[in-house]
Design a protein around this motif. Sequence first.
Motif, PDB file in Angstrom:
ATOM      1  N   HIS A  23       0.830  -1.201   0.000  1.00 50.43           N
ATOM      2  CA  HIS A  23       0.000   0.000   0.000  1.00 50.43           C
ATOM      3  C   HIS A  23       0.864   1.250   0.000  1.00 50.43           C
ATOM      4  N   ALA A  24       0.311   2.307  -0.521  1.00 48.84           N
ATOM      5  CA  ALA A  24       0.975   3.607  -0.515  1.00 48.84           C
ATOM      6  C   ALA A  24      -0.020   4.635   0.003  1.00 48.84           C
ATOM      7  N   SER A  25       0.455   5.491   0.881  1.00 50.53           N
ATOM      8  CA  SER A  25      -0.436   6.540   1.381  1.00 50.53           C
ATOM      9  C   SER A  25      -0.198   7.804   0.575  1.00 50.53           C
ATOM     10  N   GLY A  26      -1.228   8.594   0.454  1.00 47.52           N
ATOM     11  CA  GLY A  26      -1.132   9.826  -0.310  1.00 47.52           C
ATOM     12  C   GLY A  26      -0.305  10.888   0.367  1.00 47.52           C
ATOM     13  N   GLY A  27      -0.225  10.871   1.666  1.00 44.77           N
ATOM     14  CA  GLY A  27       0.556  11.876   2.366  1.00 44.77           C
ATOM     15  C   GLY A  27       0.362  11.797   3.863  1.00 44.77           C
ATOM     16  N   TYR A  28       1.315  12.330   4.585  1.00 41.74           N
ATOM     17  CA  TYR A  28       1.237  12.426   6.033  1.00 41.74           C
ATOM     18  C   TYR A  28       1.080  13.881   6.412  1.00 41.74           C
ATOM     19  N   ALA A  29       0.319  14.138   7.439  1.00 39.99           N
ATOM     20  CA  ALA A  29       0.121  15.511   7.900  1.00 39.99           C
ATOM     21  C   ALA A  29       1.044  15.793   9.076  1.00 39.99           C
ATOM     22  N   ASN A  30       1.649  16.962   9.051  1.00 45.08           N
ATOM     23  CA  ASN A  30       2.406  17.399  10.219  1.00 45.08           C
ATOM     24  C   ASN A  30       1.455  17.524  11.396  1.00 45.08           C
ATOM     25  N   THR A  31       1.934  17.238  12.581  1.00 45.01           N
ATOM     26  CA  THR A  31       1.053  17.314  13.758  1.00 45.01           C
ATOM     27  C   THR A  31       0.622  18.732  14.068  1.00 45.01           C
TER      28      THR A  31
ATOM     29  N   PRO B 269      -3.896  21.891  11.658  1.00 45.54           N
ATOM     30  CA  PRO B 269      -5.169  21.701  12.360  1.00 45.54           C
ATOM     31  C   PRO B 269      -6.103  20.773  11.596  1.00 45.54           C
ATOM     32  N   LEU B 270      -6.871  19.998  12.343  1.00 46.85           N
ATOM     33  CA  LEU B 270      -7.953  19.227  11.738  1.00 46.85           C
ATOM     34  C   LEU B 270      -9.211  20.070  11.810  1.00 46.85           C
ATOM     35  N   VAL B 271      -9.972  20.059  10.737  1.00 48.95           N
ATOM     36  CA  VAL B 271     -11.176  20.881  10.644  1.00 48.95           C
ATOM     37  C   VAL B 271     -12.369  19.951  10.493  1.00 48.95           C
ATOM     38  N   ARG B 272     -13.439  20.280  11.190  1.00 46.05           N
ATOM     39  CA  ARG B 272     -14.652  19.486  11.061  1.00 46.05           C
ATOM     40  C   ARG B 272     -15.185  19.590   9.643  1.00 46.05           C
ATOM     41  N   ASP B 273     -15.609  18.471   9.099  1.00 44.84           N
ATOM     42  CA  ASP B 273     -16.107  18.445   7.730  1.00 44.84           C
ATOM     43  C   ASP B 273     -17.384  19.274   7.639  1.00 44.84           C
ATOM     44  N   HIS B 274     -17.445  20.180   6.668  1.00 47.63           N
ATOM     45  CA  HIS B 274     -18.618  21.049   6.528  1.00 47.63           C
ATOM     46  C   HIS B 274     -19.792  20.325   5.880  1.00 47.63           C
ATOM     47  N   GLN B 275     -19.516  19.224   5.187  1.00 44.95           N
ATOM     48  CA  GLN B 275     -20.588  18.473   4.530  1.00 44.95           C
ATOM     49  C   GLN B 275     -21.074  17.363   5.464  1.00 44.95           C
ATOM     50  N   LEU B 276     -22.325  17.438   5.867  1.00 45.34           N
ATOM     51  CA  LEU B 276     -22.904  16.395   6.711  1.00 45.34           C
ATOM     52  C   LEU B 276     -23.776  15.497   5.838  1.00 45.34           C
ATOM     53  N   TRP B 277     -23.666  14.190   6.080  1.00 49.95           N
ATOM     54  CA  TRP B 277     -24.347  13.223   5.235  1.00 49.95           C
ATOM     55  C   TRP B 277     -25.462  12.480   5.966  1.00 49.95           C
TER      56      TRP B 277
ATOM     57  N   HIS C 158     -10.996  16.683   8.621  1.00 50.53           N
ATOM     58  CA  HIS C 158     -10.037  16.590   7.527  1.00 50.53           C
ATOM     59  C   HIS C 158      -8.988  17.682   7.672  1.00 50.53           C
ATOM     60  N   ILE C 159      -7.894  17.517   6.939  1.00 52.84           N
ATOM     61  CA  ILE C 159      -6.848  18.545   6.885  1.00 52.84           C
ATOM     62  C   ILE C 159      -7.283  19.552   5.827  1.00 52.84           C
ATOM     63  N   PRO C 160      -7.322  20.812   6.158  1.00 55.64           N
ATOM     64  CA  PRO C 160      -7.844  21.806   5.206  1.00 55.64           C
ATOM     65  C   PRO C 160      -6.834  22.155   4.108  1.00 55.64           C
ATOM     66  N   THR C 161      -6.511  21.164   3.262  1.00 59.02           N
ATOM     67  CA  THR C 161      -5.610  21.429   2.142  1.00 59.02           C
ATOM     68  C   THR C 161      -6.291  22.361   1.148  1.00 59.02           C
ATOM     69  N   PHE C 162      -7.575  22.155   0.948  1.00 63.56           N
ATOM     70  CA  PHE C 162      -8.391  23.052   0.139  1.00 63.56           C
ATOM     71  C   PHE C 162      -9.554  23.528   0.995  1.00 63.56           C
ATOM     72  N   VAL C 163      -9.880  24.788   0.882  1.00 56.66           N
ATOM     73  CA  VAL C 163     -10.987  25.356   1.677  1.00 56.66           C
ATOM     74  C   VAL C 163     -12.073  25.859   0.731  1.00 56.66           C
ATOM     75  N   PRO C 164     -13.344  25.729   1.149  1.00 60.75           N
ATOM     76  CA  PRO C 164     -14.429  26.205   0.281  1.00 60.75           C
ATOM     77  C   PRO C 164     -14.456  27.730   0.235  1.00 60.75           C
ATOM     78  N   ILE C 165     -14.638  28.277  -0.974  1.00 66.61           N
ATOM     79  CA  ILE C 165     -14.755  29.730  -1.127  1.00 66.61           C
ATOM     80  C   ILE C 165     -16.082  30.103  -1.767  1.00 66.61           C
ATOM     81  N   GLY C 166     -16.870  29.108  -2.092  1.00 65.50           N
ATOM     82  CA  GLY C 166     -18.173  29.345  -2.682  1.00 65.50           C
ATOM     83  C   GLY C 166     -18.817  28.010  -2.996  1.00 65.50           C
ATOM     84  N   PRO C 167     -20.014  28.043  -3.555  1.00 64.03           N
ATOM     85  CA  PRO C 167     -20.666  26.781  -3.903  1.00 64.03           C
ATOM     86  C   PRO C 167     -19.828  26.008  -4.930  1.00 64.03           C
ATOM     87  N   ASN C 168     -19.399  24.820  -4.574  1.00 66.29           N
ATOM     88  CA  ASN C 168     -18.593  23.960  -5.441  1.00 66.29           C
ATOM     89  C   ASN C 168     -17.286  24.600  -5.897  1.00 66.29           C
ATOM     90  N   GLU C 169     -16.742  25.527  -5.081  1.00 65.30           N
ATOM     91  CA  GLU C 169     -15.462  26.148  -5.398  1.00 65.30           C
ATOM     92  C   GLU C 169     -14.528  25.991  -4.207  1.00 65.30           C
TER      93      GLU C 169
END
Length: 191
Positions: A16-24, A27-35, A45-56
């Motif tokens: 197996h290969a992991s996509g990446g490790y996060a530095n400690t 910050p971990l951010v609560r997922d904004h999408q609830l299912w 999740h790690i906020p590598t990308f943050v929402p700036i608008g609908p689907n952006e």
Amino acid sequence: MALGDLNGDGFVDIVHASGGYANTNLPLVRDHQLWGGVFDETAYHIPTFVPIGPNEYEWSGKDTEEGILGVQISNGNSNRWVKIGVKGTKDLTTAGRVNRDGIGAIVRFTPDGGKQVLSPVLGGSSHASQHSLVQGFGLKTKTKGRAEVLWPGGVKNRLYDVMAGESVTIPRSRATSLAAGRGTSPSTRSA
């Protein structure tokens, strides 16, 4: 992730290969999408990308380290096994119709007195990787069984008396039954 018997003991091992490790310090951010599921309360999740608008989304400037390659070797009991490889005949014979790796074939193994198991021969069977083309089957305490291959196009081949601990390769043949140990089997055997 890819599966196969890397050390030849009859047990499926995992690469197996992991996509990446996060530095400690990231910050971990609560997922904004609830299912509406059981993990909504604990999904972060790690906020590598943050929402700036609908689907952006926009890159946050926070980066993760490169991932790792890992190998898990399985072992631990005295159950018996067989390995079944297949060989297509495309470009090997004038009537060859199936690719040489046998991708698309379905291997069925039935231990004497046991339940049959099906295993397809797949190409590209996992993201960015591939499982072994050799199919492994467990026998528990049985000593032999029957292998069958259903090839793309409908041809079936059978190999009787496949013994525990044996590795065989079954080529596509117009004959439907291959008798083990009787000089009529074109399979390659190695124990």
